[in-house]
Enzyme design. Structure first.
Site, short mmCIF file in Angstrom:
data_model
loop_
_atom_site.label_atom_id
_atom_site.label_comp_id
_atom_site.label_asym_id
_atom_site.label_seq_id
_atom_site.Cartn_x
_atom_site.Cartn_y
_atom_site.Cartn_z
N ASN A 78 -10.20 0.08 1.73
CA ASN A 78 -8.76 0.09 1.48
C ASN A 78 -8.51 -0.36 0.03
O ASN A 78 -8.70 -1.52 -0.29
CB ASN A 78 -8.09 -0.86 2.47
CG ASN A 78 -6.58 -0.94 2.29
OD1 ASN A 78 -6.03 -0.42 1.32
ND2 ASN A 78 -5.91 -1.60 3.22
N HIS A 82 -2.49 6.74 3.86
CA HIS A 82 -3.08 5.52 3.30
C HIS A 82 -4.33 5.18 4.11
O HIS A 82 -4.34 5.27 5.33
CB HIS A 82 -2.06 4.38 3.39
CG HIS A 82 -2.66 3.05 3.05
ND1 HIS A 82 -3.46 2.85 1.96
CD2 HIS A 82 -2.60 1.85 3.71
CE1 HIS A 82 -3.85 1.58 1.94
NE2 HIS A 82 -3.36 0.96 2.98
N CYS A 103 0.82 -1.22 0.00
CA CYS A 103 0.00 0.00 0.00
C CYS A 103 0.85 1.26 0.00
O CYS A 103 0.31 2.37 -0.10
CB CYS A 103 -0.92 -0.01 1.21
SG CYS A 103 -1.87 -1.52 1.30
N1 ACO Z 1 -17.32 -8.79 11.44
C1 ACO Z 1 -17.59 -9.20 12.69
N2 ACO Z 1 -16.68 -9.71 13.54
C2 ACO Z 1 -15.41 -9.80 13.06
C3 ACO Z 1 -15.05 -9.40 11.77
C4 ACO Z 1 -16.07 -8.88 10.94
N3 ACO Z 1 -15.83 -8.46 9.68
N4 ACO Z 1 -13.72 -9.62 11.60
C5 ACO Z 1 -13.27 -10.12 12.75
N5 ACO Z 1 -14.29 -10.23 13.63
C6 ACO Z 1 -14.26 -10.76 15.00
C7 ACO Z 1 -13.15 -11.76 15.21
O1 ACO Z 1 -13.54 -13.04 14.82
C8 ACO Z 1 -12.95 -11.63 16.71
O2 ACO Z 1 -13.97 -12.38 17.35
P1 ACO Z 1 -13.62 -13.24 18.68
O3 ACO Z 1 -13.16 -12.21 19.68
O4 ACO Z 1 -14.91 -13.87 18.99
O5 ACO Z 1 -12.54 -14.18 18.27
C9 ACO Z 1 -13.25 -10.15 17.01
O6 ACO Z 1 -14.00 -9.67 15.87
C10 ACO Z 1 -12.01 -9.33 17.16
O7 ACO Z 1 -11.13 -9.60 16.07
P2 ACO Z 1 -9.76 -8.90 15.92
O8 ACO Z 1 -9.06 -9.41 14.70
O9 ACO Z 1 -9.01 -8.93 17.22
O10 ACO Z 1 -10.27 -7.40 15.66
P3 ACO Z 1 -9.43 -6.08 15.68
O11 ACO Z 1 -10.01 -5.17 16.65
O12 ACO Z 1 -7.95 -6.35 15.72
O13 ACO Z 1 -9.75 -5.52 14.23
C11 ACO Z 1 -8.77 -5.33 12.06
C12 ACO Z 1 -9.37 -6.25 13.08
C13 ACO Z 1 -9.81 -4.29 11.67
C14 ACO Z 1 -8.38 -6.11 10.81
C15 ACO Z 1 -7.53 -4.63 12.66
O14 ACO Z 1 -6.67 -5.57 13.23
C16 ACO Z 1 -6.76 -3.83 11.66
O15 ACO Z 1 -7.26 -2.84 11.13
N6 ACO Z 1 -5.51 -4.21 11.38
C17 ACO Z 1 -4.72 -3.53 10.40
C18 ACO Z 1 -5.23 -3.90 9.08
C19 ACO Z 1 -4.61 -3.08 8.02
O16 ACO Z 1 -4.33 -1.94 8.19
N7 ACO Z 1 -4.47 -3.72 6.90
C20 ACO Z 1 -4.03 -3.14 5.76
C21 ACO Z 1 -2.66 -2.54 5.86
S1 ACO Z 1 -1.69 -2.89 4.56
C22 ACO Z 1 -2.62 -2.77 3.31
O17 ACO Z 1 -3.33 -1.81 3.22
C23 ACO Z 1 -2.70 -3.85 2.26
#
Ligand code: ACO
Length: 347
Positions: A304, A274, A128
């Site tokens: 994204n 980004h 990205c």
């Molecule tokens: N809908 C509902 N529940 C969900 C979803 C969804 N879409 N996705 C995950 N969950 C659940 C999980 O199963 C988990 O449930 P559990 O506690 O029962 O196991 C709970 O939500 C928490 O999941 P986490 O993965 O811990 O959620 P988090 O708060 O970390 O958020 C996220 C996840 C949004 C992906 C976050 O980690 C994030 O933004 N990370 C960075 C991602 C990023 O920036 N990526 C791109 C960068 S590089 C590029 O752009 C290619």
């Protein structure tokens, strides 16, 4: 010598998919997606569209703007773009979702589509951060050869074709789109003043398309399943990203550029990050005490789009008149690799 921005463009597929649309077929909800990411919608390309199609559309819009046309009429737009096409010396296309794996580059296909017959063409892979890397790459290539004057820098992604639509942890995050900037080497001032490009390869497994390369090639007779889709360790990327954004903006502010003894927060018109997750940007802004209205966000509409988020945002700001000649702009990117970096631009 200056590297000035003479046109910007974007291309976003018309099909808009809301969080509720996803929740109708997946165990997720608008509330979860918005509260965890800031995303409300994403735009998804039709089956027959490729990365180079979106990239060429964004490029034509940037070229037409450089020729003085910013209207909606496609025939007029294409005429204006065609005037500029032979004057382009270089196409640098940042993407992680090219039309073909390895070769040909999507940039070569764009070269043909837009009629830029005098342009060298190549793709770069920097996740990205691709557009941030692309600007420095193109500026460097313009500066080392007196014959080269103009370069198209494009970020274009068709992530919808590389997503596991059954995996709620990743599929809700991404969308399709492309953005482009036409840059020109001049004797003037302003333009691209400074860039930072960094990488931390120790995180290369945090975000990847695992299968199909030489590390885990496809085998004869194998049924290809989700291994071709994006895999991500969300927590790791999140922690990396907050630090990358904070460090990059901090380092850009310490840069000495013409006309500024030091860059103060008040000097910056806009920070264009980004768009991966609203919370990442909020956390970095809090650490750096940046007033949030300085930061441009459009993640609610597009999700994204990887290397396309920054050039799409720049084009929106440029066309709406929210950034004007002389304004000081920071970009900041982070992504797969892991890579990160930023640009200082005097618009
Ligand atoms: N809908 C509902 N529940 C969900 C979803 C969804 N879409 N996705 C995950 N969950 C659940 C999980 O199963 C988990 O449930 P559990 O506690 O029962 O196991 C709970 O939500 C928490 O999941 P986490 O993965 O811990 O959620 P988090 O708060 O970390 O958020 C996220 C996840 C949004 C992906 C976050 O980690 C994030 O933004 N990370 C960075 C991602 C990023 O920036 N990526 C791109 C960068 S590089 C590029 O752009 C290619």
């Amino acid at each position: 010598m200056a590297i000035n921005f003479i046109g910007t463009g974007r291309a976003v597929p018309p099909k808009r998919v809301s969080n509720d649309d996803l929740a109708a077929q997946l165990d997720t909800s608008d509330e979860w997606i918005r509260s965890h990411t800031g995303i409300g919608n994403r735009h998804i390309a039709d089956e027959n569209i490729t990365c180079s199609d979106l990239a060429a559309e964004a490029a034509r819009n940037a070229m037409a703007m450089a020729a003085g046309y910013t209207g909606e009429d496609l025939t007029e737009r294409n005429k204006a773009a065609a005037e500029i096409a032979p004057t382009i010396d270089m196409i640098v296309l940042a993407t992680v979702t090219p039309d073909y794996f390895g070769t040909p580059s999507a940039a070569c296909i764009v070269q043909e589509k837009i009629g830029a017959k005098n342009a060298a063409a190549m793709d770069i892979i920097a996740g990205c951060t691709g557009f941030v890397y692309g600007l420095e790459t193109a500026a460097g290539l313009l500066s080392v050869n007196p014959q080269r004057k103009r370069a198209l820098v494009i970020g274009a992604e068709l992530l919808s074709k590389m997503i596991n639509w059954d995996d709620r942890a990743t599929c809700v995050l991404f969308g399709d789109g492309a953005g482009a900037a036409l840059i020109e080497k001049t004797d003037g001032s302003g333009g691209l003043k400074h860039t930072l490009m960094s990488a931390d390869g120790s995180g290369h497994e945090s975000l990847l398309f695992r299968r199909g390369g030489t590390r885990y090639p496809f085998k004869k007779g194998e049924v290809i399943d989700t291994g071709i889709c994006v895999e991500m360790n969300g927590q790791e990327v999140y922690n990396f990203a907050v630090k990358a954004v904070t460090d990059t903006i901090g380092a850009l502010m310490k840069t000495k550029i013409d006309g500024y003894a030091e860059i103060k927060m008040d000097d910056i018109t806009r920070i264009v990050p980004h768009q991966a997750n609203l919370r990442i940007v909020q956390a970095a802004a809090k650490r750096l005490k940046i007033p949030f209205e300085k930061i441009y966000m459009n993640i609610e509409e597009y999700a994204n789009t990887s290397s396309a988020t920054i050039p799409i945002a720049l084009d929106e700001l440029n066309r709406s008149g929210e950034i004007k000649k002389g304004d000081l702009i920071f970009t900041v990117g982070f992504g797969g690799g892991l890579t990160y970096g930023g640009n200082i631009i005097i618009w």
